[in-house]
Scaffold this active site. Structure first.
Site, PDB file in Angstrom:
ATOM      1  N   THR A  34       0.835  -1.210   0.000  1.00  0.00           N
ATOM      2  CA  THR A  34       0.000   0.000   0.000  1.00  0.00           C
ATOM      3  C   THR A  34       0.866   1.254   0.000  1.00  0.00           C
ATOM      4  O   THR A  34       2.012   1.241   0.458  1.00  0.00           O
ATOM      5  CB  THR A  34      -0.943   0.020   1.225  1.00  0.00           C
ATOM      6  OG1 THR A  34      -0.164   0.194   2.414  1.00  0.00           O
ATOM      7  CG2 THR A  34      -1.775  -1.241   1.329  1.00  0.00           C
ATOM      8  N   ASP A  58      -3.648   5.946   2.769  1.00  0.00           N
ATOM      9  CA  ASP A  58      -3.096   6.948   3.682  1.00  0.00           C
ATOM     10  C   ASP A  58      -3.555   6.499   5.068  1.00  0.00           C
ATOM     11  O   ASP A  58      -4.769   6.415   5.317  1.00  0.00           O
ATOM     12  CB  ASP A  58      -3.662   8.325   3.325  1.00  0.00           C
ATOM     13  CG  ASP A  58      -3.137   9.424   4.227  1.00  0.00           C
ATOM     14  OD1 ASP A  58      -2.849   9.145   5.417  1.00  0.00           O
ATOM     15  OD2 ASP A  58      -3.032  10.571   3.760  1.00  0.00           O
ATOM     16  N   ASN A  85       4.517   0.032   8.902  1.00  0.00           N
ATOM     17  CA  ASN A  85       5.819   0.620   8.591  1.00  0.00           C
ATOM     18  C   ASN A  85       5.734   2.136   8.373  1.00  0.00           C
ATOM     19  O   ASN A  85       6.667   2.861   8.717  1.00  0.00           O
ATOM     20  CB  ASN A  85       6.365  -0.075   7.328  1.00  0.00           C
ATOM     21  CG  ASN A  85       7.446   0.726   6.651  1.00  0.00           C
ATOM     22  OD1 ASN A  85       8.567   0.797   7.141  1.00  0.00           O
ATOM     23  ND2 ASN A  85       7.121   1.355   5.534  1.00  0.00           N
ATOM     24  N   SER A 136       8.947   0.735  15.254  1.00  0.00           N
ATOM     25  CA  SER A 136       9.281   1.749  16.238  1.00  0.00           C
ATOM     26  C   SER A 136      10.596   2.340  15.758  1.00  0.00           C
ATOM     27  O   SER A 136      10.778   2.622  14.559  1.00  0.00           O
ATOM     28  CB  SER A 136       9.405   1.102  17.612  1.00  0.00           C
ATOM     29  OG  SER A 136       9.908   1.996  18.566  1.00  0.00           O
ATOM     30  N   TYR A 150       9.090  13.175  17.947  1.00  0.00           N
ATOM     31  CA  TYR A 150       9.295  11.886  17.270  1.00  0.00           C
ATOM     32  C   TYR A 150       9.459  10.790  18.328  1.00  0.00           C
ATOM     33  O   TYR A 150       8.830   9.728  18.245  1.00  0.00           O
ATOM     34  CB  TYR A 150      10.517  11.949  16.350  1.00  0.00           C
ATOM     35  CG  TYR A 150      10.771  10.653  15.604  1.00  0.00           C
ATOM     36  CD1 TYR A 150       9.909  10.215  14.604  1.00  0.00           C
ATOM     37  CD2 TYR A 150      11.888   9.863  15.903  1.00  0.00           C
ATOM     38  CE1 TYR A 150      10.140   9.028  13.911  1.00  0.00           C
ATOM     39  CE2 TYR A 150      12.127   8.673  15.216  1.00  0.00           C
ATOM     40  CZ  TYR A 150      11.250   8.261  14.219  1.00  0.00           C
ATOM     41  OH  TYR A 150      11.484   7.071  13.550  1.00  0.00           O
ATOM     42  N   LYS A 154       7.231   7.365  19.029  1.00  0.00           N
ATOM     43  CA  LYS A 154       7.767   5.998  19.000  1.00  0.00           C
ATOM     44  C   LYS A 154       7.718   5.336  20.392  1.00  0.00           C
ATOM     45  O   LYS A 154       7.543   4.116  20.479  1.00  0.00           O
ATOM     46  CB  LYS A 154       9.190   5.992  18.430  1.00  0.00           C
ATOM     47  CG  LYS A 154       9.250   6.376  16.950  1.00  0.00           C
ATOM     48  CD  LYS A 154       8.446   5.420  16.046  1.00  0.00           C
ATOM     49  CE  LYS A 154       8.613   5.718  14.563  1.00  0.00           C
ATOM     50  NZ  LYS A 154       7.835   4.829  13.693  1.00  0.00           N
ATOM     51  N   THR A 185      17.209   5.444   4.069  1.00  0.00           N
ATOM     52  CA  THR A 185      15.856   5.559   3.499  1.00  0.00           C
ATOM     53  C   THR A 185      15.578   7.051   3.305  1.00  0.00           C
ATOM     54  O   THR A 185      16.471   7.877   3.483  1.00  0.00           O
ATOM     55  CB  THR A 185      14.814   4.967   4.474  1.00  0.00           C
ATOM     56  OG1 THR A 185      14.703   5.856   5.601  1.00  0.00           O
ATOM     57  CG2 THR A 185      15.198   3.584   4.964  1.00  0.00           C
TER      58      THR A 185
HETATM   59  N1  LIG Z   1      15.387   5.184   8.319  1.00  0.00           N
HETATM   60  C1  LIG Z   1      15.681   5.187   9.584  1.00  0.00           C
HETATM   61  O1  LIG Z   1      16.819   5.457   9.950  1.00  0.00           O
HETATM   62  C2  LIG Z   1      14.650   4.805  10.611  1.00  0.00           C
HETATM   63  C3  LIG Z   1      15.082   4.559  11.916  1.00  0.00           C
HETATM   64  C4  LIG Z   1      14.142   4.176  12.865  1.00  0.00           C
HETATM   65  C5  LIG Z   1      12.814   4.022  12.512  1.00  0.00           C
HETATM   66  N2  LIG Z   1      12.406   4.281  11.235  1.00  0.00           N
HETATM   67  C6  LIG Z   1      10.994   4.082  10.918  1.00  0.00           C
HETATM   68  O2  LIG Z   1      10.865   3.251   9.769  1.00  0.00           O
HETATM   69  C7  LIG Z   1       9.591   3.458   9.179  1.00  0.00           C
HETATM   70  C8  LIG Z   1       9.727   3.565   7.672  1.00  0.00           C
HETATM   71  O3  LIG Z   1      10.448   4.733   7.343  1.00  0.00           O
HETATM   72  P1  LIG Z   1      11.668   4.731   6.335  1.00  0.00           P
HETATM   73  O4  LIG Z   1      12.891   4.892   7.125  1.00  0.00           O
HETATM   74  O5  LIG Z   1      11.575   3.617   5.390  1.00  0.00           O
HETATM   75  O6  LIG Z   1      11.449   6.148   5.600  1.00  0.00           O
HETATM   76  P2  LIG Z   1      10.831   6.539   4.186  1.00  0.00           P
HETATM   77  O7  LIG Z   1      11.687   6.011   3.103  1.00  0.00           O
HETATM   78  O8  LIG Z   1      10.645   8.011   4.266  1.00  0.00           O
HETATM   79  O9  LIG Z   1       9.427   5.792   4.132  1.00  0.00           O
HETATM   80  C9  LIG Z   1       8.316   6.250   4.832  1.00  0.00           C
HETATM   81  C10 LIG Z   1       7.086   5.658   4.191  1.00  0.00           C
HETATM   82  O10 LIG Z   1       5.930   6.072   4.957  1.00  0.00           O
HETATM   83  C11 LIG Z   1       4.963   6.529   4.038  1.00  0.00           C
HETATM   84  N3  LIG Z   1       4.009   7.456   4.639  1.00  0.00           N
HETATM   85  C12 LIG Z   1       4.228   8.673   5.178  1.00  0.00           C
HETATM   86  N4  LIG Z   1       3.064   9.203   5.600  1.00  0.00           N
HETATM   87  C13 LIG Z   1       2.096   8.298   5.312  1.00  0.00           C
HETATM   88  C14 LIG Z   1       0.701   8.252   5.497  1.00  0.00           C
HETATM   89  N5  LIG Z   1       0.013   9.261   6.050  1.00  0.00           N
HETATM   90  N6  LIG Z   1       0.023   7.143   5.099  1.00  0.00           N
HETATM   91  C15 LIG Z   1       0.674   6.102   4.517  1.00  0.00           C
HETATM   92  N7  LIG Z   1       1.994   6.102   4.294  1.00  0.00           N
HETATM   93  C16 LIG Z   1       2.687   7.184   4.689  1.00  0.00           C
HETATM   94  C17 LIG Z   1       5.764   7.172   2.917  1.00  0.00           C
HETATM   95  O11 LIG Z   1       4.941   7.313   1.776  1.00  0.00           O
HETATM   96  P3  LIG Z   1       4.958   8.569   0.771  1.00  0.00           P
HETATM   97  O12 LIG Z   1       5.868   8.175  -0.367  1.00  0.00           O
HETATM   98  O13 LIG Z   1       3.544   8.749   0.356  1.00  0.00           O
HETATM   99  O14 LIG Z   1       5.481   9.759   1.535  1.00  0.00           O
HETATM  100  C18 LIG Z   1       6.857   6.136   2.760  1.00  0.00           C
HETATM  101  O15 LIG Z   1       6.422   5.055   1.989  1.00  0.00           O
HETATM  102  C19 LIG Z   1       9.016   4.699   9.848  1.00  0.00           C
HETATM  103  O16 LIG Z   1       8.045   4.307  10.788  1.00  0.00           O
HETATM  104  C20 LIG Z   1      10.218   5.325  10.538  1.00  0.00           C
HETATM  105  O17 LIG Z   1       9.846   6.085  11.668  1.00  0.00           O
HETATM  106  C21 LIG Z   1      13.305   4.685  10.277  1.00  0.00           C
END
Ligand SMILES: NC(=O)c1ccc[n+]([C@@H]2O[C@H](COP(=O)([O-])OP(=O)(O)OC[C@H]3O[C@@H](n4cnc5c(N)ncnc54)[C@H](OP(=O)(O)O)[C@@H]3O)[C@@H](O)[C@H]2O)c1
Length: 240
Positions: A34, A58, A85, A136, A150, A154, A185
């Site tokens: 999704t 969303d 996620n 998380s 943030y 979490k 990411t």
């Molecule tokens: N990367 C890190 O270092 C890190 C560390 C700890 C935790 N995390 C967690 O990992 C998870 C995934 O993030 P990521 O690191 O992969 O970053 P990312 O590449 O920015 O991916 C975030 C995803 O969430 C989607 N999203 C944002 N708002 C949304 C909404 N209202 N409804 C549905 N989808 C939505 C985005 O879609 P769009 O394309 O539409 O914006 C994108 O697909 C998050 O929960 C983040 O907090 C990341």
């Protein structure tokens, strides 16, 4: 054994995209990928032999959540793994953060995850099985300046997940928390709003935000490896 069905939020980029790609290569897994904009899921098309569904979602929109669950069950008949996620970030000192913006972050990171989870629990209880994987963060365990809200979101994910795990333990449902540190990411880039401190007393924290912005996509963590790790937890049978 019937094919297992995975439903993942936020599969356009990052962890979600890497996990969706890994699962898409396994024709014996049903994948519901999704995204807010399904055009961003074209990368899945070459793997689709009828086992992949791309749906608009969303996580802040309850009507879309309801429709996704309905469509998943109609197509595949079960929801075996829900991966919550989707998530965003926000950098800014506690005092200078924008209230509406951080409330929206809670809508995505906390309420989106809550509403998704509540929408699948009755199905999983009926199945007497299921896994809920909640993203998380290391930020759900430790706190750094300029990320107070943030962290709040979490830490909420941590507390909610741990309590749900206890409530559903007798129903055959497992809850898994994923707590990544810095991974390559879009999170630190386009997915995180940044407010540089203007109050002189907080000037020292400006560099932390700048460094995170400039370091986006250069973090140590490999999201492809993270996807393999998450999937391995499932296939090793440690969860279900
Ligand atoms: N990367 C890190 O270092 C890190 C560390 C700890 C935790 N995390 C967690 O990992 C998870 C995934 O993030 P990521 O690191 O992969 O970053 P990312 O590449 O920015 O991916 C975030 C995803 O969430 C989607 N999203 C944002 N708002 C949304 C909404 N209202 N409804 C549905 N989808 C939505 C985005 O879609 P769009 O394309 O539409 O914006 C994108 O697909 C998050 O929960 C983040 O907090 C990341």
């Amino acid at each position: 054994m019937a094919n297992k069905t995975w439903l993942i939020t936020g599969t356009s980029t990052g962890f979600g995209r890497n996990l969706a790609t890994l699962l898409a290569k396994k024709p014996n897994i049903n994948l519901v990928a999704t995204a807010r904009n399904v055009d961003k899921l074209a990368y899945l098309d070459k793997f689709n032999q009828g086992q992949i569904k791309k749906l608009t979602l969303d996580v802040t929109k309850p009507a879309e959540i309801e429709e996704v669950v309905k469509q998943t069950l109609k197509s595949f008949g079960s929801i075996d793994v829900l991966v919550n996620n989707a998530g965003i970030g926000y950098f800014g000192t506690f005092e200078e953060s924008n209230r509406d913006a951080v409330k929206y972050m809670f809508d995505v990171n906390v309420w989106g995850l809550v509403d998704m989870t509540r929408s699948v629990l009755a199905t999983m209880r009926k199945q007497k099985s299921g896994v809920i994987v909640n993203f998380s963060s290391i930020g759900g365990l430790f706190s750094f300046p300029t990320l107070s809200f943030y962290h709040g979101s979490k830490y909420a994910v941590e507390g909610i997940s741990e309590a749900i795990a206890k409530e559903v333990a007798n129903s055959g449902i497992k809850v898994m928390l994923v707590e990544p540190s810095g991974f390559r990411t879009d999170w630190a880039g386009r997915s995180s709003e940044k407010v540089l401190p203007e109050i002189k007393d907080y000037e020292q924290f400006k560099q932390f935000i700048v460094a995170n912005t400039e370091g986006a996509h250069h973090e140590a963590g490999d999201p492809e490896a993270a996807a393999v790790f998450v999937h391995k937890q499932r296939t090793l049978g440690s969860l279900n």
